[in-house]
Design a protein around this motif. Sequence first.
Motif, short mmCIF file in Angstrom:
data_model
loop_
_atom_site.label_atom_id
_atom_site.label_comp_id
_atom_site.label_asym_id
_atom_site.label_seq_id
_atom_site.Cartn_x
_atom_site.Cartn_y
_atom_site.Cartn_z
N ASP A 110 70.04 66.38 31.70
CA ASP A 110 70.54 66.15 33.03
C ASP A 110 70.86 64.71 33.30
O ASP A 110 72.04 64.54 33.85
N ARG A 126 74.35 64.10 31.65
CA ARG A 126 75.33 65.09 32.25
C ARG A 126 75.79 64.41 33.75
O ARG A 126 76.99 64.25 34.28
N ILE A 162 78.70 65.12 36.49
CA ILE A 162 78.24 66.46 37.12
C ILE A 162 77.26 66.09 38.00
O ILE A 162 75.92 65.37 38.00
N LEU A 198 76.15 66.59 26.06
CA LEU A 198 77.28 67.10 26.72
C LEU A 198 77.87 68.22 25.88
O LEU A 198 78.89 68.95 26.46
N ALA A 202 78.23 71.41 27.84
CA ALA A 202 78.96 71.32 28.98
C ALA A 202 80.35 71.26 28.54
O ALA A 202 81.05 71.44 29.56
N ARG A 203 80.70 70.71 27.46
CA ARG A 203 82.33 70.54 27.19
C ARG A 203 82.44 71.19 25.91
O ARG A 203 81.54 71.36 24.98
#
Length: 240
Positions: free
Chosen positions: A98, A101, A106, A215, A218-219
């Motif tokens: 977190d 990100r 984010i 990441l 998330a990507r």
Amino acid sequence: MDELEFDRELQALLEGRLPRSASLAQPPSSLPPAVVALRAGNISEPLVGHRARFQMTSFGEHGEWLDYGWRDGLRIVSEPTAVDGLAEPGVWVQEEADYYRTLAGIADLPRFAAGVSRLWVEEYVSQEALGQPLSGDVVTDPADRWLTGVVRDPNAPRISRPVPAREVNSFIGRRAIAADDDGHYRFDLRIADQPTYGEDGRVYLSVVEESDWFLWSARTYTGHHPSLTSVLADQLWVES
């Protein structure tokens, strides 16, 4: 550990701390840096961005102490401040995934507050400065590592010396330290795959910068990842 011995060890550790940077210029013959966990109250410099571990405790219905455990893999995201519900100054911390990100933009990811007396800050420290193993050292014999929590004083600084990659059985996702040919060490890396043979017949492991590691979920990346590099197994250490 008595108070005098604790103060001696703490002073040695503070003198051996290394700057927080992407690489460390050290002679090629030197050992890679170790990790030391110090109580947040003993750190006078800014805390934001530091790796940390939180000591969780449990108590009985009459207030008697029952047990403790650790929550690690955290990053500090605020300096000490008054926090509602805490009887002492606290800092806000996030899981490392977190944290990275959030840095990537984010928003509104989880975090929680921890009192400074129960927060330990992890820093890199020169193994040359450490000298002989201290009472806070993690057991390094692979056959005895499971005994660490039994033989170590929980109140002492926690020293964790990296292990050569060739002595490790599991790799993917492990935090690593890589030695460059010029004698610099790179850290805040994660191992991205299992060992493979290179065209020269030597064994390599791929590493990626830790921020990119977190990441990936998330990507979506295509082609060669910009921070993905191959490192000789003999030039890689895994943080224990």
